[in-house]
Structure formats: structure tokens, C-alpha cells
Design a protein around this motif. Structure first.
Motif, mmCIF file in Angstrom:
data_model
loop_
_atom_site.group_PDB
_atom_site.id
_atom_site.type_symbol
_atom_site.label_atom_id
_atom_site.label_comp_id
_atom_site.label_asym_id
_atom_site.label_seq_id
_atom_site.Cartn_x
_atom_site.Cartn_y
_atom_site.Cartn_z
ATOM 1 N N CYS A 197 0.861 -1.312 0.217
ATOM 2 C CA CYS A 197 -0.143 0.094 0.086
ATOM 3 C C CYS A 197 0.613 1.364 -0.110
ATOM 4 C CB CYS A 197 -1.046 0.010 1.238
ATOM 5 S SG CYS A 197 -2.166 -1.133 1.065
ATOM 6 N N GLY A 198 1.974 1.151 0.551
ATOM 7 C CA GLY A 198 3.062 2.290 0.759
ATOM 8 C C GLY A 198 3.700 2.468 -0.614
ATOM 9 N N SER A 200 2.181 1.490 -3.838
ATOM 10 C CA SER A 200 1.347 2.188 -4.980
ATOM 11 C C SER A 200 -0.087 2.141 -4.368
ATOM 12 C CB SER A 200 1.350 1.149 -6.119
ATOM 13 O OG SER A 200 0.317 1.424 -6.868
ATOM 14 N N LYS A 201 -0.683 3.397 -4.776
ATOM 15 C CA LYS A 201 -1.985 3.671 -4.334
ATOM 16 C C LYS A 201 -2.804 2.684 -4.807
ATOM 17 C CE LYS A 201 -1.977 8.541 -3.372
ATOM 18 N NZ LYS A 201 -2.467 10.067 -3.719
ATOM 19 N N ASN A 202 -2.581 2.064 -6.002
ATOM 20 C CA ASN A 202 -3.309 0.866 -6.454
ATOM 21 C C ASN A 202 -3.380 -0.236 -5.648
ATOM 22 O OD1 ASN A 202 -3.463 2.089 -8.881
ATOM 23 N ND2 ASN A 202 -1.727 1.157 -9.851
ATOM 24 N N TYR A 203 -2.410 -0.488 -4.768
ATOM 25 C CA TYR A 203 -2.653 -1.532 -3.987
ATOM 26 C C TYR A 203 -3.676 -1.107 -2.651
ATOM 27 C CZ TYR A 203 1.273 -3.888 -6.116
ATOM 28 O OH TYR A 203 1.894 -4.507 -7.198
ATOM 29 N N GLN A 204 -3.745 0.072 -2.382
ATOM 30 C CA GLN A 204 -4.436 0.641 -1.386
ATOM 31 C C GLN A 204 -5.929 0.457 -1.539
ATOM 32 O OE1 GLN A 204 -3.335 4.767 -0.088
ATOM 33 N NE2 GLN A 204 -4.019 4.263 1.796
ATOM 34 N N VAL A 205 -6.012 0.809 -2.897
ATOM 35 C CA VAL A 205 -7.733 0.733 -3.390
ATOM 36 C C VAL A 205 -7.959 -0.860 -3.437
ATOM 37 C CG1 VAL A 205 -9.032 0.916 -5.345
ATOM 38 C CG2 VAL A 205 -7.538 2.698 -4.853
ATOM 39 N N THR A 206 -7.054 -1.769 -3.812
ATOM 40 C CA THR A 206 -7.607 -3.128 -4.014
ATOM 41 C C THR A 206 -7.694 -3.474 -2.473
ATOM 42 O OG1 THR A 206 -6.079 -3.510 -5.608
ATOM 43 C CG2 THR A 206 -6.615 -5.476 -4.492
ATOM 44 N N THR A 207 -6.856 -3.200 -1.687
ATOM 45 C CA THR A 207 -7.010 -3.703 -0.030
ATOM 46 C C THR A 207 -8.355 -2.978 0.280
ATOM 47 O OG1 THR A 207 -4.763 -3.489 0.210
ATOM 48 C CG2 THR A 207 -6.043 -3.313 2.339
ATOM 49 N N GLN A 208 -8.938 -2.111 -0.070
ATOM 50 C CA GLN A 208 -10.060 -1.364 0.565
ATOM 51 C C GLN A 208 -11.240 -2.037 -0.046
ATOM 52 O OE1 GLN A 208 -11.089 3.174 0.658
ATOM 53 N NE2 GLN A 208 -11.861 2.604 -1.224
ATOM 54 N N PHE A 209 -11.073 -2.252 -1.145
ATOM 55 C CA PHE A 209 -12.262 -3.506 -1.790
ATOM 56 C C PHE A 209 -12.374 -4.430 -1.071
ATOM 57 C CE2 PHE A 209 -12.254 -0.282 -5.288
ATOM 58 C CZ PHE A 209 -13.705 -0.049 -5.458
ATOM 59 N N SER A 210 -11.065 -5.309 -0.799
ATOM 60 C CA SER A 210 -11.090 -6.674 -0.465
ATOM 61 C C SER A 210 -11.649 -6.484 1.077
ATOM 62 C CB SER A 210 -9.647 -6.980 -0.077
ATOM 63 O OG SER A 210 -9.530 -8.235 0.274
ATOM 64 N N LEU A 211 -11.318 -5.293 1.889
ATOM 65 C CA LEU A 211 -11.982 -5.225 3.322
ATOM 66 C C LEU A 211 -13.490 -5.191 3.165
ATOM 67 C CD1 LEU A 211 -9.160 -3.348 5.047
ATOM 68 C CD2 LEU A 211 -9.656 -5.755 5.067
ATOM 69 N N TRP A 212 -13.833 -4.488 2.115
ATOM 70 C CA TRP A 212 -15.178 -4.085 2.247
ATOM 71 C C TRP A 212 -16.301 -5.457 1.682
ATOM 72 C CZ3 TRP A 212 -15.418 0.711 -1.525
ATOM 73 C CH2 TRP A 212 -15.016 2.175 -0.722
ATOM 74 N N THR A 241 -2.248 3.005 7.262
ATOM 75 C CA THR A 241 -2.312 2.293 5.998
ATOM 76 C C THR A 241 -3.616 2.429 5.386
ATOM 77 O OG1 THR A 241 -0.603 0.579 6.573
ATOM 78 C CG2 THR A 241 -1.994 -0.134 4.639
ATOM 79 N N MET A 242 -4.658 2.329 6.407
ATOM 80 C CA MET A 242 -6.008 2.716 5.846
ATOM 81 C C MET A 242 -6.615 3.805 6.746
ATOM 82 S SD MET A 242 -6.188 0.633 3.160
ATOM 83 C CE MET A 242 -7.942 0.843 3.016
ATOM 84 N N SER A 243 -7.596 4.228 6.519
ATOM 85 C CA SER A 243 -8.282 5.143 7.497
ATOM 86 C C SER A 243 -9.484 4.751 7.858
ATOM 87 C CB SER A 243 -8.574 6.543 6.828
ATOM 88 O OG SER A 243 -9.479 6.703 6.152
ATOM 89 N N LEU A 244 -10.390 5.240 9.078
ATOM 90 C CA LEU A 244 -11.762 4.950 9.442
ATOM 91 C C LEU A 244 -12.528 4.932 8.247
ATOM 92 C CD1 LEU A 244 -11.810 6.282 12.911
ATOM 93 C CD2 LEU A 244 -11.854 3.939 12.312
#
Length: 324
Positions: A197-198, A200-212, A241-244
Motif C-alpha cells: 500500500c505504501g 502504490s495507491k493501486n494496492y491501497q484501493v485493492t485492499t479497501q475493496f477486499s476489506l469491504w 495504511t488505511m483510515s476509518l
């Protein structure tokens, strides 16, 4: 002293090679000056990732330089992942990373050999099959994840898989899956996710969707997976790494009674951090236009959480509520 830790994060293999060469030279030195001893001790501390043993280490020096650089550049250019091989072969294949430049595809035998299937231990492949890693990309990601020494080594080996576009998403999907399936929470997976996630932001977006996907269907998770998800999510939020904001898919006004326990554990874990960390966690969501989420969390914590808290956690709750 100042950049050693960052070098370790960016290229751990290169640092490992440097330390190996230094150790070979050190063994041959008979008279060791105080400066020489200081240098070796500092290098060892960097190798062990122990910043407490680095004399006068102050990360703010590097942060100031990075901020000045970003202010000069004004915008971070996209990371094109240009490899050393690409640079060496630029005269024959062209500079693909330059807009409008000619490029000749990977059509020679050497490139085909590099693109061949990565070989792993048969036991790892069996384990991958058992965990339903039913594509070549997922199998490779799983095997690298399971065979790496630490998260830095894992990141390095994942990069060597040369995954493209949608294939890169499997790194996050497989890591989250493994993190939840563990018998007990393993911070290694959190570190891997945070590293990507640090990067590339692409991984951050993928993590967000995975958690959703998990947050929308908590009922399908076993108690063990719920426990691991709580710790994974709490750690990702606490480390920024993520926010609320990742909780915006949750409607706290209509939350099921079965899910109350999960969110109580999550917020209790977040409030168990220091006052500074708690302020950062809840302060980050304050300026965001997420009134529904902020009001929902506020009501939830007052109604379900406050009666069960005491001491520092109760004190941190008051700090959190002031941030809304």
C-alpha cells in the motif's frame, strides 16, 4: 545513519550483500578505531532494523528533505516500475516508459525463459492447491507469501513475478485470505499489505475493496476469521495504511446484533493505543465529508462501547469523540 533504514526498506537484498562484503573485510582488520567500531555497530543495527541502537537517529531529517522534494516537484509521478534490464536493453528494445518512443516486445529466448513458470517446492504447491489457489498467478503469489523470510523479502520476490495490471490485485487478495485463515493473528501479513500500500495507491484501493467485501458479509465469517479481521483492520488503521473511512460501507444505524461484538472489539482495539495514535486515527476522518459514518460511529461508541470501558480506554474514547 540517516538513510540506512530507508535503504533496508527499498532494497533489502542490496543491503544484505553490502553487509556481507563488509563483514568479510571486518574479520581481516586487526586494529579497529572507535569510528570503525561505530560504523560496524550502526550497520548491524540497520541490518536488524533496530533504530534504537542507531546513535542520534532522527527520521525527521529525511522527512524534511522528502517534504522539500515533494514541494518542489508538486506532484508525485506514477511509478512505472522500470527495471535494470529495461535500462540495459533500451538501445535495442527502446524506452517503453517514454511516451511516443518505439518499443520491441519480449520475443527473444532469454525473455521467454524469464517469463516461464516460477518453480516452487512441491509441498508449497500442494498447500496452495489445498487453499484453492486455482490459477497460476494465485499459486505463485501464495508460494512467495509462504516461503519469504520477512515482509521485505516477500515484497522483493513478488516484484520478480512481473505481474501486470489486474494480476497485481491477487497479491492483496491472497494476503488477506491467508491473514484471515490463520489459526491466530500473524502480523506478517499486515506488514506485507502495508508495504504494498505504501508502494502504490493501486494496492491501497485493492485492499479497501477486499476489506469491504468482508465487512459487508460478516455473517459468513467464522469466529476465528472475525478475530483475525478485527486485528488486521485495527493494525492497518493504527499504522495509517488505511483510515476509518474504510468503514463507510457499514450502516451503524441499522447494524445487526450479531455484528455488534465485532465492531466493539475493533473500536476497543483502536482505543487501546496511545493518546497520540488515537488522535491521529480519529482526526484523519474529521475533515472528510462522511457525516453519516462519523455520526454512526459516535452513536455506536457512546451506546455500546462506553459502558464497558475504563481507565485509559475511556480517556481515549473522550479524545476520539472530540474529533467528530
Amino acid at each position: 545513519k540517516s538513510v540506512g533504514v530507508d535503504i533496508r526498506k527499498d532494497d533489502p537484498q542490496a543491503l544484505k550483500d553490502i553487509i556481507q562484503i563488509v563483514n568479510e573485510k571486518v574479520s581481516k582488520v586487526k586494529e579497529k578505531s572507535s569510528r570503525f567500531t561505530w560504523f560496524v555497530e550502526t550497520l548491524t543495527a540497520v541490518k536488524n532494523n533496530n533504530v534504537n541502537k542507531i546513535p542520534n537517529y532522527d527520521k525527521s531529517d529525511i522527512l524534511d528533505i522528502q517534504r522539500a522534494f515533494k514541494a518542489t516537484v508538486k506532484a508525485n509521478p506514477p511509478n512505472l516500475q522500470v527495471t535494470l534490464t529495461d535500462l540495459k536493453e533500451a538501445t535495442t528494445k527502446g524506452r517503453w516508459w517514454v511516451v511516443g518512443a518505439a518499443w520491441v516486445g519480449n520475443d527473444n529466448a532469454e525473455d521467454k525463459k524469464r517469463a516461464s513458470v516460477t518453480e516452487f517446492d512441491s509441498r508449497l504447491l500442494t498447500l496452495a492447491k489445498k487453499n484453492h489457489m486455482n490459477t497460476e498467478v494465485r499459486r505463485n503469489v501464495f508460494c512467495v507469501l509462504m516461503s519469504s523470510e520477512d515482509y521485505e523479502h516477500c515484497f522483493e520476490q513478488m516484484m520478480k513475478l512481473n505481474l501486470k495490471d489486474k494480476q497485481e490485485r491477487e497479491i492483496i487478495h491472497v494476503t488477506v485470505l491467508c491473514a484471515l485463515k490463520c489459526k491466530s493473528y500473524n502480523p506478517y501479513y499486515t506488514s506485507v499489505i502495508a508495504k504494498f500500500c505504501g508502494f502504490s495507491k493501486n494496492y491501497q484501493v485493492t485492499t479497501q475493496f477486499s476489506l469491504w467485501d468482508r465487512l459487508k458479509d460478516l455473517k459468513s465469517l467464522t469466529p476465528n476469521k472475525l478475530s483475525n479481521l478485527t486485528k488486521l483492520l485495527s493494525s492497518l488503521i493504527a499504522t495509517k495504511t488505511m483510515s476509518l473511512a474504510v468503514l463507510k460501507v457499514v450502516n451503524f444505524a441499522e447494524i445487526d446484533t450479531d455484528d455488534v461484538s465485532f465492531f466493539k472489539d475493533l473500536f476497543t482495539s483502536l482505543l487501546s493505543n496511545s493518546e497520540g495514535v488515537v488522535t491521529d486515527i480519529f482526526g484523519r476522518v474529521q475533515p472528510l465529508p462522511l457525516d453519516s459514518l462519523k455520526n454512526g460511529m459516535k452513536v455506536f461508541m457512546k451506546h455500546f462501547l462506553k459502558p464497558d470501558l475504563n481507565g485509559n480506554e475511556l480517556k481515549n474514547l473522550k479524545i476520539a469523540l472530540k474529533c467528530f
